[in-house]
Scaffold this active site. Structure first.
Site, PDB file in Angstrom:
ATOM      1  N   PHE A 212       0.864  -1.189   0.000  1.00 32.85           N
ATOM      2  CA  PHE A 212       0.000   0.000   0.000  1.00 32.85           C
ATOM      3  C   PHE A 212       0.892   1.228   0.000  1.00 32.85           C
ATOM      4  CE2 PHE A 212      -2.207   3.535   1.934  1.00 32.85           C
ATOM      5  CZ  PHE A 212      -3.435   3.511   1.302  1.00 32.85           C
ATOM      6  N   ASP A 321       9.371   2.863   1.343  1.00 34.04           N
ATOM      7  CA  ASP A 321       8.209   3.624   1.803  1.00 34.04           C
ATOM      8  C   ASP A 321       8.041   3.405   3.310  1.00 34.04           C
ATOM      9  OD1 ASP A 321       5.728   4.627   2.466  1.00 34.04           O
ATOM     10  OD2 ASP A 321       4.648   3.652   0.827  1.00 34.04           O
ATOM     11  N   LYS A 352       2.735  10.600   8.416  1.00 31.54           N
ATOM     12  CA  LYS A 352       2.085  10.126   9.633  1.00 31.54           C
ATOM     13  C   LYS A 352       2.823  10.546  10.890  1.00 31.54           C
ATOM     14  CE  LYS A 352      -0.281   6.348   7.243  1.00 31.54           C
ATOM     15  NZ  LYS A 352      -1.502   7.096   7.001  1.00 31.54           N
ATOM     16  N   THR A 376       1.815  23.866  -4.404  1.00 32.01           N
ATOM     17  CA  THR A 376       1.656  25.161  -3.739  1.00 32.01           C
ATOM     18  C   THR A 376       2.335  25.203  -2.385  1.00 32.01           C
ATOM     19  OG1 THR A 376      -0.431  25.567  -4.888  1.00 32.01           O
ATOM     20  CG2 THR A 376      -0.007  26.850  -2.886  1.00 32.01           C
TER      21      THR A 376
END
Length: 495
Positions: A212, A321, A352, A376
């Site tokens: 994931f 990851d 997280k 941004t």
């Protein structure tokens, strides 16, 4: 001041409360040595049935404004956090939960000093107008825990955009290698504007079954954990390799697990060769040190070392990851540190528990032109203030060592319960407090989660039938024993 970021300690009066007095077989657990308590906390407090009427009303109100389908009303879904604790949650009814699902975040506060007010009240566009103190704050926070061999960090807002931009960085790096670091051709520039090669090249990211990596478009092409994330969304034609399915306990299946990992490495290399032959070469490999959402699936350090070597051999960037595993829950800041490698990755993404998103990377994966890795906000500097304070507490209170101790107690307790309830539990596994156990079927798992909730303990599921445990870094051994008693009561009701 920093101590207010993470709650201190639980009072041991828990065992006298009503929520621990339910009938049932008790898990035989010796209390851990008690430490001085700095403030009182009397455990989960269930004020209403779940969901309570106030939570139902607030959930309905919000549902008329935006999508609230992911909410779980049976979990008393609307949260009002009135505590600085990272182990409890105060809900709308006044209910206090004991949460074992803190991987997703820190719940922290910071008493603002005058020098910090500008950072807290302003949100600059970091890609073009970073504040004057931003380099210093990055050094104090993210760079103070940077992975081995990495001195660069790119901030982002969340885990998905961290991985999405890390993929872009790998593609840019790969194409620059192919060009010999020459300027893009006129054909490159013109064809990219109409989504055609060579400007938009046929390249891929290799991921793993059960992984994931997020819910944005590129990340979804590398996510293989649950169908609900991917259904009806077009995807890239990118390769997937098998992730090892280990047998537990590990010490009893050494030969079988080594064979399984060797098979997966061999198939991974075959996939890379196959995709190059079909004209869609693998520019990067992305993998989690522990597949969390996909079921808390582990592999040995030897597997990851072998995968790193395969990436080097085939000229692929290697992306680890750590969005879910980073931040200390495994007993180290980064789960990949358990591999014992000096050069573990080319890119390490995070979010997280690190409060801000982003990725660390080697120098050669630095974007070569402005606006290639850009949006941004590109993060939020106020989160770096919070993270710096959190890291101070982790160091001062030796919380990573605490995680190792309490994680050992938790895993040993899960082994004991697994032996006591062999028809319900299997495959207990973990690193630090990043632990999980399999339940006999999905229906039983859901029932266990609900019964634990009714006793004031929030647990989470992962994979097809696993329960994952994610206590806060401040959990002590005696908290583990208290939890094991509650968990045993829940299991006794299913025996």
């Amino acid at each position: 001041m920093a101590s207010s970021l993470i709650s201190r300690r639980f009072a041991l009066s828990l065992q006298t409360n009503l929520w621990l007095s339910a009938p049932g077989c008790r898990y035989v657990s010796k209390a851990a040595p008690k430490t001085q308590l700095e403030y009182d906390y009397d455990g989960p407090s269930m004020k209403t049935s779940v969901p309570g009427p106030r939570s139902q009303a607030l959930t309905k109100q919000l549902g008329e404004i935006q999508n609230n389908l992911p909410f779980k009303p049976e979990m008393d879904s609307v949260t009002l956090v009135r505590s600085t604790s990272s182990v409890t949650m105060r809900r709308a009814e006044g209910t206090t939960w004991w949460t074992w699902t803190t991987t997703a975040c820190w719940m922290s506060t910071l008493r603002s000093r005058p020098s910090q007010l500008s950072t807290l009240v302003n949100r600059p566009a970091l890609g073009i107008l970073p504040p004057e103190n931003f380099p210093d704050k990055l050094t104090e926070s993210l760079l103070s825990v940077s992975p081995s061999g990495m001195t660069r960090v790119q901030t982002m807002a969340c885990g998905s955009c961290s991985n999405e931009n890390a993929y872009k960085a790998m593609f840019i790096w790969y194409r620059n290698k192919e060009r010999g670091h020459n300027m893009p051709s006129d054909e490159d520039v013109s064809t990219c504007m109409i989504n055609k090669a060579p400007g938009c090249p046929d390249l891929s990211i290799l991921s793993f079954n059960g992984g994931f990596h997020g819910r944005t478009m590129g990340c979804l092409a590398t996510t293989h954990s649950k169908a609900i994330h991917k259904l009806d969304v077009p995807s890239f034609d990118w390769p997937m390799a098998p992730f090892p399915r280990l047998q537990y306990p590990l010490e009893e299946f050494t030969r079988e697990n080594a064979q399984e990992e060797a098979r997966c490495l061999e198939e991974t290399e075959d996939v890379i060769v196959k995709w190059r032959q079909k004209g869609n070469p693998v520019a990067g490999i992305v993998i989690e040190p522990i597949q969390a959402e996909g079921g808390d699936n582990h592999a040995s350090p030897d597997f990851f070392k072998g995968l790193r070597n395969i990436a080097r051999k085939h000229g692929c960037a290697f992306h680890v990851d750590e969005v879910q595993t980073g931040g200390g829950a495994t007993g180290k800041y980064w789960a990949h540190e358990h591999w014992g490698m000096d050069d573990p990755a080319d890119i390490v993404s995070f979010s997280k528990k690190l409060l801000t998103g982003g990725y660390y990377h080697k120098d050669e994966l630095q974007a070569d032109k402005p606006y290639r890795i850009f949006n941004t906000w590109m993060g939020d500097p106020s989160k770096n203030l919070l993270l710096a304070e959190v890291l101070n507490v982790i160091r001062r209170e030796n919380l990573l060592e605490e995680v190792t101790r309490s994680g050992k107690a938790l895993l040993n307790g899960l082994y004991d319960l697994q032996a006591q309830y062999p028809g319900i539990l299997s495959r207990a596994r973990g690193q630090g407090t990043f632990c999980a156990i399999d339940i006999c079927d999905d229906a039983t798992r859901n029932s266990i989660l609900l019964k634990a909730r009714d006793k004031g303990v929030l647990l989470g599921g992962c994979g097809d039938r696993s329960i994952r445990f994610r206590p806060a870094l401040i959990f002590k051994e005696y908290h583990v024993h208290i939890f094991l008693n509650i968990f045993n009561d829940v299991l006794a009701e299913h025996k």
